[in-house]
Design an enzyme around this catalytic site. Sequence first.
Site, PDB file in Angstrom:
ATOM      1  N   THR A   1     -13.152 -12.329  -6.976  1.00 38.79           N
ATOM      2  CA  THR A   1     -13.773 -11.787  -5.759  1.00 38.79           C
ATOM      3  C   THR A   1     -15.291 -11.730  -5.934  1.00 38.79           C
ATOM      4  O   THR A   1     -16.047 -12.130  -5.046  1.00 38.79           O
ATOM      5  CB  THR A   1     -13.221 -10.382  -5.446  1.00 38.79           C
TER       6      THR A   1
ATOM      7  N   LYS B   1      -7.779 -13.886   6.530  1.00 33.25           N
ATOM      8  CA  LYS B   1      -8.400 -14.104   5.224  1.00 33.25           C
ATOM      9  C   LYS B   1      -7.802 -15.345   4.561  1.00 33.25           C
ATOM     10  O   LYS B   1      -8.525 -16.198   4.042  1.00 33.25           O
ATOM     11  CB  LYS B   1      -8.174 -12.859   4.334  1.00 33.25           C
TER      12      LYS B   1
ATOM     13  N   LYS C   1       1.940  -7.611   5.072  1.00 35.19           N
ATOM     14  CA  LYS C   1       1.556  -6.410   4.328  1.00 35.19           C
ATOM     15  C   LYS C   1       2.753  -5.469   4.306  1.00 35.19           C
ATOM     16  O   LYS C   1       3.593  -5.504   5.212  1.00 35.19           O
ATOM     17  CB  LYS C   1       0.390  -5.721   5.052  1.00 35.19           C
TER      18      LYS C   1
ATOM     19  N   ALA D   1     -18.422  -7.208  -0.876  1.00 37.63           N
ATOM     20  CA  ALA D   1     -16.982  -7.366  -1.072  1.00 37.63           C
ATOM     21  C   ALA D   1     -16.115  -6.402  -0.268  1.00 37.63           C
ATOM     22  O   ALA D   1     -14.929  -6.672  -0.065  1.00 37.63           O
ATOM     23  CB  ALA D   1     -16.645  -7.169  -2.550  1.00 37.63           C
ATOM     24  N   ALA D   2     -16.672  -5.287   0.171  1.00 36.96           N
ATOM     25  CA  ALA D   2     -15.818  -4.254   0.767  1.00 36.96           C
ATOM     26  C   ALA D   2     -15.062  -4.797   1.977  1.00 36.96           C
ATOM     27  O   ALA D   2     -15.580  -5.633   2.724  1.00 36.96           O
ATOM     28  CB  ALA D   2     -16.667  -3.048   1.168  1.00 36.96           C
ATOM     29  N   ASN D   3     -13.841  -4.324   2.148  1.00 37.24           N
ATOM     30  CA  ASN D   3     -13.046  -4.692   3.321  1.00 37.24           C
ATOM     31  C   ASN D   3     -13.506  -3.875   4.516  1.00 37.24           C
ATOM     32  O   ASN D   3     -13.933  -2.729   4.368  1.00 37.24           O
ATOM     33  CB  ASN D   3     -11.560  -4.387   3.056  1.00 37.24           C
TER      34      ASN D   3
ATOM     35  N   ASP E   1      -1.912  -3.428  -3.889  1.00 37.26           N
ATOM     36  CA  ASP E   1      -2.927  -2.787  -3.045  1.00 37.26           C
ATOM     37  C   ASP E   1      -3.012  -1.343  -3.520  1.00 37.26           C
ATOM     38  O   ASP E   1      -2.536  -1.015  -4.616  1.00 37.26           O
ATOM     39  CB  ASP E   1      -2.547  -2.895  -1.548  1.00 37.26           C
TER      40      ASP E   1
ATOM     41  N   ARG F   1       0.845  -1.195   0.000  1.00 41.30           N
ATOM     42  CA  ARG F   1       0.000   0.000   0.000  1.00 41.30           C
ATOM     43  C   ARG F   1       0.879   1.243   0.000  1.00 41.30           C
ATOM     44  O   ARG F   1       1.723   1.400   0.893  1.00 41.30           O
ATOM     45  CB  ARG F   1      -0.910  -0.017   1.234  1.00 41.30           C
TER      46      ARG F   1
HETATM   47  P1  NAD Z   1     -12.958  -0.166  -7.294  1.00 41.71           P
HETATM   48  O1  NAD Z   1     -12.118   1.008  -6.940  1.00 41.71           O
HETATM   49  O2  NAD Z   1     -12.851  -0.764  -8.653  1.00 41.71           O
HETATM   50  O3  NAD Z   1     -14.506   0.177  -7.062  1.00 41.71           O
HETATM   51  C1  NAD Z   1     -14.992   0.778  -5.925  1.00 41.71           C
HETATM   52  C2  NAD Z   1     -16.222   1.574  -6.333  1.00 41.71           C
HETATM   53  O4  NAD Z   1     -16.824   2.076  -5.154  1.00 41.71           O
HETATM   54  C3  NAD Z   1     -15.885   2.769  -7.228  1.00 41.71           C
HETATM   55  O5  NAD Z   1     -16.740   2.794  -8.359  1.00 41.71           O
HETATM   56  C4  NAD Z   1     -16.119   3.967  -6.313  1.00 41.71           C
HETATM   57  O6  NAD Z   1     -16.557   5.111  -7.001  1.00 41.71           O
HETATM   58  C5  NAD Z   1     -17.182   3.421  -5.383  1.00 41.71           C
HETATM   59  N1  NAD Z   1     -17.233   4.116  -4.108  1.00 41.71           N
HETATM   60  C6  NAD Z   1     -16.211   4.623  -3.378  1.00 41.71           C
HETATM   61  N2  NAD Z   1     -16.679   5.224  -2.281  1.00 41.71           N
HETATM   62  C7  NAD Z   1     -18.021   5.060  -2.306  1.00 41.71           C
HETATM   63  C8  NAD Z   1     -19.063   5.472  -1.444  1.00 41.71           C
HETATM   64  N3  NAD Z   1     -18.816   6.178  -0.330  1.00 41.71           N
HETATM   65  N4  NAD Z   1     -20.316   5.151  -1.771  1.00 41.71           N
HETATM   66  C9  NAD Z   1     -20.592   4.462  -2.919  1.00 41.71           C
HETATM   67  N5  NAD Z   1     -19.634   4.060  -3.779  1.00 41.71           N
HETATM   68  C10 NAD Z   1     -18.377   4.365  -3.477  1.00 41.71           C
HETATM   69  O7  NAD Z   1     -12.659  -1.241  -6.158  1.00 41.71           O
HETATM   70  P2  NAD Z   1     -12.977  -2.793  -6.201  1.00 41.71           P
HETATM   71  O8  NAD Z   1     -11.742  -3.510  -6.631  1.00 41.71           O
HETATM   72  O9  NAD Z   1     -14.246  -3.013  -6.918  1.00 41.71           O
HETATM   73  O10 NAD Z   1     -13.150  -3.093  -4.648  1.00 41.71           O
HETATM   74  C11 NAD Z   1     -14.362  -2.775  -3.978  1.00 41.71           C
HETATM   75  C12 NAD Z   1     -14.229  -3.100  -2.501  1.00 41.71           C
HETATM   76  O11 NAD Z   1     -13.933  -4.490  -2.354  1.00 41.71           O
HETATM   77  C13 NAD Z   1     -13.098  -2.376  -1.784  1.00 41.71           C
HETATM   78  O12 NAD Z   1     -13.472  -2.153  -0.447  1.00 41.71           O
HETATM   79  C14 NAD Z   1     -11.960  -3.382  -1.825  1.00 41.71           C
HETATM   80  O13 NAD Z   1     -11.047  -3.181  -0.766  1.00 41.71           O
HETATM   81  C15 NAD Z   1     -12.716  -4.665  -1.644  1.00 41.71           C
HETATM   82  N6  NAD Z   1     -12.027  -5.840  -2.193  1.00 41.71           N
HETATM   83  C16 NAD Z   1     -11.699  -5.893  -3.501  1.00 41.71           C
HETATM   84  C17 NAD Z   1     -11.067  -7.027  -4.001  1.00 41.71           C
HETATM   85  C18 NAD Z   1     -10.699  -7.156  -5.458  1.00 41.71           C
HETATM   86  O14 NAD Z   1     -10.424  -8.281  -5.908  1.00 41.71           O
HETATM   87  N7  NAD Z   1     -10.701  -6.083  -6.213  1.00 41.71           N
HETATM   88  C19 NAD Z   1     -10.767  -8.102  -3.136  1.00 41.71           C
HETATM   89  C20 NAD Z   1     -11.151  -8.018  -1.790  1.00 41.71           C
HETATM   90  C21 NAD Z   1     -11.781  -6.866  -1.329  1.00 41.71           C
END
Ligand code: NAD
Length: 345
Positions: A149, A68, A80, A257-259, A114, A44
């Site tokens: 995911t 995880k 990390k 999915a969100a962390n 990350d 990160r």
């Molecule tokens: P991304 O950046 O592609 O998409 C996130 C989306 O959420 C964006 O379109 C953004 O505009 C929107 N967003 C941000 N803040 C917001 C809010 N306050 N209200 C509504 N929408 C909002 O990210 P991603 O890869 O799709 O990941 C989504 C979540 O899943 C994150 O929390 C990430 O940590 C978690 N995650 C992702 C993966 C992965 O494989 N990409 C794996 C595990 C966890």
Amino acid sequence: MSVFSPMVAAGHEEVCFFHDPGTGLRAIVAVHSTRRGPGIGGVRIRDYGDDGEALTDVLRLSEAMSYKAACAGLPCGGAKAVVMGPFPADRAAGMHALAGCIERLGGRYIATEDMGMNESDIARLNDVTRFAVGRALADGGSGDPSPHTARGVVCGMRSALRSAGMSGDFQGLKVAVQGCGSVGLGVIERLLAGGAEVHASDIDVAAGESARRAGARIVPNDEILAADVDVLAPCGIGAVLNERSIPEIRARVIAGAANNQLAGAADAERLMERDIVYAPDFVINAGGLINVADEIDPAGYDGRRVAGRVANIEITLDRIFAEAGRTGKTSAAIALELAHSLIDS
Ligand code: NAD
């Protein structure tokens, strides 16, 4: 600033501070656990206010990676790295310096992407060290983790639905998805394909538009958490399940999915008091980790093994919900207990 007390409290094995005089790179790598295998976790890059903030972040994030990986059944531990922003202006030199630090850890830490990193950064790390994964498919890597995911979230959602007394079928189900990015959109597409009615929101207009084109109904973002639906799928940011939002939630199931969806440990109790089934985030969103971790298998990346492990998320959640029902504890507490038992066994 004490380093040992938080390490001891959370059970970290190793914390290394790196400074590269040539580029000015400053990084901290925390290895939480290598009991199941090398500690895997993203790099990160962030503008931290101070060293203490960076240390807190790396300790918290590396610990979560152990849980995880364990619940996903991976032969990996948790680790990390955080890099103090701004990253060195010469990106390649900075990545090579960082790779040197990772190499010195001898494989106890395996780096992935990350915040602030991308696939080409991983390729630059690989110029120096093999202990970095997440290369593009074209380069023999595991490619984009997001579809894996998303698939895991949809599998896990079925388990959560059954736990709430529903059939686990998506036909006619109403789901609210917050965040229509890489994972959120994948979840939306899969739900729509299964016959669900999807309500979606995003703070980014273009992301919302993609969801609308896919067939979702777009709702204002400040209304999504309280939408009149069966399932809420937080796929944007963390801490959305909190003292303020929980009383307003109408969904019977939360599976997204969100962390770090829970703002604090008490929020798991608040959800249970309201009879809302919550799929612990670090269990349901492990698909991307499962995919990237497969690159370190000695026999090479195997898409079928990945698909099997992602499908297993549903079985793991069945087990967690059953145990939560039996003991009266929250699903979040049971998931943590499961992770600890898998790490210690
Ligand atoms: P991304 O950046 O592609 O998409 C996130 C989306 O959420 C964006 O379109 C953004 O505009 C929107 N967003 C941000 N803040 C917001 C809010 N306050 N209200 C509504 N929408 C909002 O990210 P991603 O890869 O799709 O990941 C989504 C979540 O899943 C994150 O929390 C990430 O940590 C978690 N995650 C992702 C993966 C992965 O494989 N990409 C794996 C595990 C966890």
